[in-house]
Design an enzyme around this catalytic site. Structure first.
Site, PDB file in Angstrom:
ATOM      1  N   ASP A 125       4.950   0.630  12.340  1.00 40.36           N
ATOM      2  CA  ASP A 125       3.720   0.002  11.844  1.00 40.36           C
ATOM      3  C   ASP A 125       3.583  -1.447  12.285  1.00 40.36           C
ATOM      4  OD1 ASP A 125       3.758   1.752   8.617  1.00 40.36           O
ATOM      5  OD2 ASP A 125       3.258   2.396  10.637  1.00 40.36           O
ATOM      6  N   LYS A 179       0.835  -1.213   0.000  1.00 46.58           N
ATOM      7  CA  LYS A 179       0.000   0.000   0.000  1.00 46.58           C
ATOM      8  C   LYS A 179       0.867   1.260   0.000  1.00 46.58           C
ATOM      9  CE  LYS A 179      -1.632   1.679   4.015  1.00 46.58           C
ATOM     10  NZ  LYS A 179      -1.340   3.069   4.345  1.00 46.58           N
ATOM     11  N   ASN A 180       1.853   1.290   0.903  1.00 49.74           N
ATOM     12  CA  ASN A 180       2.647   2.519   1.068  1.00 49.74           C
ATOM     13  C   ASN A 180       3.661   2.740  -0.043  1.00 49.74           C
ATOM     14  OD1 ASN A 180       1.143   3.158   3.236  1.00 49.74           O
ATOM     15  ND2 ASN A 180       2.647   2.550   4.775  1.00 49.74           N
ATOM     16  N   ARG A 227       1.386  14.783  13.320  1.00 42.10           N
ATOM     17  CA  ARG A 227       1.882  14.524  11.948  1.00 42.10           C
ATOM     18  C   ARG A 227       1.907  15.781  11.080  1.00 42.10           C
ATOM     19  NH1 ARG A 227      -0.635   8.895   9.893  1.00 42.10           N
ATOM     20  NH2 ARG A 227       1.187   8.939   8.546  1.00 42.10           N
ATOM     21  N   ARG A 278      -8.507  -0.196   5.045  1.00 38.96           N
ATOM     22  CA  ARG A 278      -7.619   0.773   4.412  1.00 38.96           C
ATOM     23  C   ARG A 278      -6.289   0.143   4.024  1.00 38.96           C
ATOM     24  NH1 ARG A 278      -6.612   6.155   7.250  1.00 38.96           N
ATOM     25  NH2 ARG A 278      -5.475   6.262   5.272  1.00 38.96           N
ATOM     26  N   CYS A 312      -4.479  13.398  13.253  1.00 37.36           N
ATOM     27  CA  CYS A 312      -4.544  11.951  12.994  1.00 37.36           C
ATOM     28  C   CYS A 312      -4.561  11.231  14.338  1.00 37.36           C
ATOM     29  CB  CYS A 312      -3.315  11.535  12.192  1.00 37.36           C
ATOM     30  SG  CYS A 312      -3.107   9.764  12.056  1.00 37.36           S
TER      31      CYS A 312
HETATM   32  C1  EPZ Z   1       4.598   6.965   6.550  1.00 38.14           C
HETATM   33  O1  EPZ Z   1       3.862   8.050   7.126  1.00 38.14           O
HETATM   34  C2  EPZ Z   1       3.621   5.800   6.429  1.00 38.14           C
HETATM   35  N1  EPZ Z   1       2.521   6.188   5.581  1.00 38.14           N
HETATM   36  C3  EPZ Z   1       3.104   5.431   7.818  1.00 38.14           C
HETATM   37  O2  EPZ Z   1       2.291   4.265   7.688  1.00 38.14           O
HETATM   38  C4  EPZ Z   1       4.283   5.072   8.707  1.00 38.14           C
HETATM   39  O3  EPZ Z   1       3.829   4.845  10.018  1.00 38.14           O
HETATM   40  C5  EPZ Z   1       5.293   6.231   8.736  1.00 38.14           C
HETATM   41  O4  EPZ Z   1       5.691   6.582   7.410  1.00 38.14           O
HETATM   42  C6  EPZ Z   1       6.548   5.893   9.524  1.00 38.14           C
HETATM   43  O5  EPZ Z   1       7.140   4.749   9.042  1.00 38.14           O
HETATM   44  C7  EPZ Z   1       2.686   6.124   4.228  1.00 38.14           C
HETATM   45  O6  EPZ Z   1       3.739   5.798   3.698  1.00 38.14           O
HETATM   46  C8  EPZ Z   1       1.510   6.501   3.389  1.00 38.14           C
HETATM   47  P1  EPZ Z   1       6.786  10.273   8.550  1.00 38.14           P
HETATM   48  P2  EPZ Z   1       4.468   9.537   7.117  1.00 38.14           P
HETATM   49  O7  EPZ Z   1       6.660  11.562   7.803  1.00 38.14           O
HETATM   50  O8  EPZ Z   1       5.285   9.734   5.926  1.00 38.14           O
HETATM   51  C9  EPZ Z   1       7.335  13.694  11.847  1.00 38.14           C
HETATM   52  C10 EPZ Z   1       0.405   2.878   7.985  1.00 38.14           C
HETATM   53  O9  EPZ Z   1       0.021   2.335   9.035  1.00 38.14           O
HETATM   54  N2  EPZ Z   1       7.229  14.673  10.742  1.00 38.14           N
HETATM   55  O10 EPZ Z   1       7.897   9.384   8.200  1.00 38.14           O
HETATM   56  O11 EPZ Z   1       3.338  10.464   7.365  1.00 38.14           O
HETATM   57  C11 EPZ Z   1       6.037  12.905  12.054  1.00 38.14           C
HETATM   58  O12 EPZ Z   1       5.126  13.617  12.845  1.00 38.14           O
HETATM   59  C12 EPZ Z   1       0.906   4.341   8.069  1.00 38.14           C
HETATM   60  O13 EPZ Z   1       0.447   2.353   6.862  1.00 38.14           O
HETATM   61  C13 EPZ Z   1       7.293  16.027  11.036  1.00 38.14           C
HETATM   62  O14 EPZ Z   1       7.414  16.430  12.199  1.00 38.14           O
HETATM   63  O15 EPZ Z   1       5.401   9.497   8.404  1.00 38.14           O
HETATM   64  C14 EPZ Z   1       6.545  11.637  12.713  1.00 38.14           C
HETATM   65  O16 EPZ Z   1       6.717  11.859  14.078  1.00 38.14           O
HETATM   66  C15 EPZ Z   1       0.631   4.972   9.373  1.00 38.14           C
HETATM   67  N3  EPZ Z   1       7.215  16.894  10.004  1.00 38.14           N
HETATM   68  C16 EPZ Z   1       7.894  11.431  12.029  1.00 38.14           C
HETATM   69  O17 EPZ Z   1       8.282  12.688  11.493  1.00 38.14           O
HETATM   70  C17 EPZ Z   1       7.067  16.498   8.695  1.00 38.14           C
HETATM   71  O18 EPZ Z   1       6.987  17.342   7.798  1.00 38.14           O
HETATM   72  C18 EPZ Z   1       7.902  10.385  10.916  1.00 38.14           C
HETATM   73  O19 EPZ Z   1       6.790  10.599  10.111  1.00 38.14           O
HETATM   74  C19 EPZ Z   1       6.993  15.111   8.427  1.00 38.14           C
HETATM   75  C20 EPZ Z   1       7.083  14.211   9.468  1.00 38.14           C
END
Ligand code: EPZ
Length: 427
Positions: free
Chosen positions: A311, A22-23, A121, A403, A116
């Site tokens: 995850d 999916k991702n 996020r 989802r 969320c």
């Molecule tokens: C991706 O989310 C995945 N989603 C998530 O999977 C997964 O949990 C996550 O990466 C971490 O592995 C998809 O790929 C669609 P991040 P993403 O940006 O990209 C902070 C599932 O269950 N951050 O890597 O949104 C953020 O808050 C989902 O399939 C900022 O502060 O996660 C977090 O604490 C859930 N500012 C950390 O970084 C930003 O601009 C990592 O988040 C971006 C992120």
């Protein structure tokens, strides 16, 4: 709303086919905005998030045909680079159209994703990166308004230092840089296999992406201002595979084959599962999981790839709730990712929460109960708990699970689980 009913029982045995990731599919579908040609994505799972992405691309003016496991995307009418709140609120990953839209059309209006269940996020890193490539960014009434240099011109190469590795941040900006003038360097990037998979597709489309899978990525943008279409089959879903790996380990005597799962994408999880006493072997294109004895308590701290995936935290916590002894599970990526714990406590799990840490005391038995899903991976953990709990478990609000898990009841029934979906069960 549907619910899933599970009658806890004995060991699971047999083969589970693993679907496409999916991702990986979500960003790759958004990358079709970088080309006017007809692209085909194969091995795509039949999931609600895929339908939501297709609806968003159609809203943007693309012709999209979803016939899982294939999705076809063609140019369609002229693109209106605006992603409305109504679509973005359904799926945060919709923000992945921002980079391609502003890079391709010089401007974009995309709804901020909003809050969320698992954490705040923010997308500040996405926006900072676009600014480093010459974009003007304004936040207005819940929307991001992005404009290319000089009132909508082409982005230009630059340097972006991520404050933290961000998966969709890295993906969004890689896509933007694929059409920027010159070369862009990204430092402290996410190294997830899904980032590497997007880079493979961008390179197929004519961009030059180097270093994906490491913390430094270089992208040389295409001079043409548009990329070529692609035909691509996506990698298997490592989180779906990991989920069935845990499901195949909760009951002693289980012996499950994960068809098409890639061991190399799951190393951190495999190390912890083996430390807990689960036998995991690679058999050709498959992974075999066998549970032959008691489970040992193991400590886990989630981290960006190649660390232990956040995850898989909820699912692994269920395994530890059945282990001998005390384990400590620390969640470092998202600040609210223990909402499965109160539901598992209702099933008899012994877990104490302290900030971003869960201290789990293994118990011999879990008990069936009605429980509420709160997010995608939490709902998977409740289904796994139901597989070994005494009597019946009813997991409510399973729209979360749809989802990210394709035909979960059918796949679990194949290996001997007693599980059914109850249509329109009360929430
Ligand atoms: C991706 O989310 C995945 N989603 C998530 O999977 C997964 O949990 C996550 O990466 C971490 O592995 C998809 O790929 C669609 P991040 P993403 O940006 O990209 C902070 C599932 O269950 N951050 O890597 O949104 C953020 O808050 C989902 O399939 C900022 O502060 O996660 C977090 O604490 C859930 N500012 C950390 O970084 C930003 O601009 C990592 O988040 C971006 C992120």
């Amino acid at each position: 709303m549907d619910a899933i009913r599970i009658r806890g029982g004995g060991p699971l045995r047999g083969t589970v086919p693993i679907s496409g990731a999916k991702n990986a599919a979500l960003p790759i579908l958004c990358a079709t905005l970088l080309s006017d040609g007809a692209s085909r994505l194969r091995n795509v799972p039949a999931l609600r998030d895929i339908e939501t992405t297709a609806a968003l691309l159609r809203f943007l003016g693309r012709d999209v045909t979803v016939a899982a496991p294939e999705v076809h995307v063609d140019a369609g009418s002229s693109v209106r680079p605006e992603a409305p709140y109504e679509l973005v609120k359904q799926m945060r990953a919709s923000v992945l159209v921002l980079g391609p839209l502003v890079a391709r059309f010089g401007r974009a209006k995309v709804s901020l994703p909003g809050g969320c269940a698992i954490g705040a996020r923010p997308i500040d890193q996405h926006l900072k990166g676009l600014e480093a490539m010459g974009c003007t960014i304004r936040l207005e009434r819940g929307y991001v308004l992005a404009e290319g240099p000089g009132g909508g011109g082409r982005l230009r190469g630059g340097e972006v230092y991520f404050d933290m590795p961000t998966v969709t941040g890295t993906e969004n900006l890689m896509m933007a840089a694929a059409l920027a003038r010159g070369r862009t360097t990204f430092v402290n990037c996410a190294r997830e296999p899904e980032v590497e998979e997007l880079a493979r597709v961008l390179n197929k489309m004519g961009a030059e992406v180097d270093g994906a899978g490491t913390d430094v990525i270089h992208v040389r943008g295409s001079e043409r201002g548009e990329l070529a279409p692609f035909d691509h089959a996506i990698i298997p879903d490592r989180i779906e595979a990991g989920t069935y790996m845990v499901a195949g380990a909760v009951a002693e005597g289980s012996d499950v084959i994960l068809e098409g799962a890639q061991m190399s994408d799951l190393e951190a999880l495999v190390v912890k599962m083996r430390a807990a006493g689960v036998e995991i072997t690679s058999e050709g294109q498959n992974i075999r999981v066998r549970r032959t004895g008691p489970l040992r308590a193991v400590n886990v701290t989630t981290a960006p790839h190649p660390g232990f995936p956040t995850d898989m935290q909820a699912q692994f916590l269920v395994l530890m709730s059945l282990a001998r002894g005390e384990s400590v599970i620390s969640e470092t990526i998202f600040e609210h990712r223990f909402q499965h714990v109160p539901e598992l406590q209702r099933m008899g799990a012994s877990v104490a929460l302290r900030g971003n840490t869960a201290v789990v005391q293994g118990v011999g038995t879990l008990y069936g109960a009605s429980v509420m899903a709160t997010d995608l991976r939490a709902s998977a953990s409740l289904v796994i708990a139901g597989l070994v709990a005494e009597d019946e478990t009813e997991v409510r609000r399973v729209y979360h699970i749809d989802r990210g898990y394709e035909r979960i009841e059918e796949k679990l029934r194949r290996v001997g689980a007693t599980i059914e979906r109850v249509k329109g069960a009360e929430a």
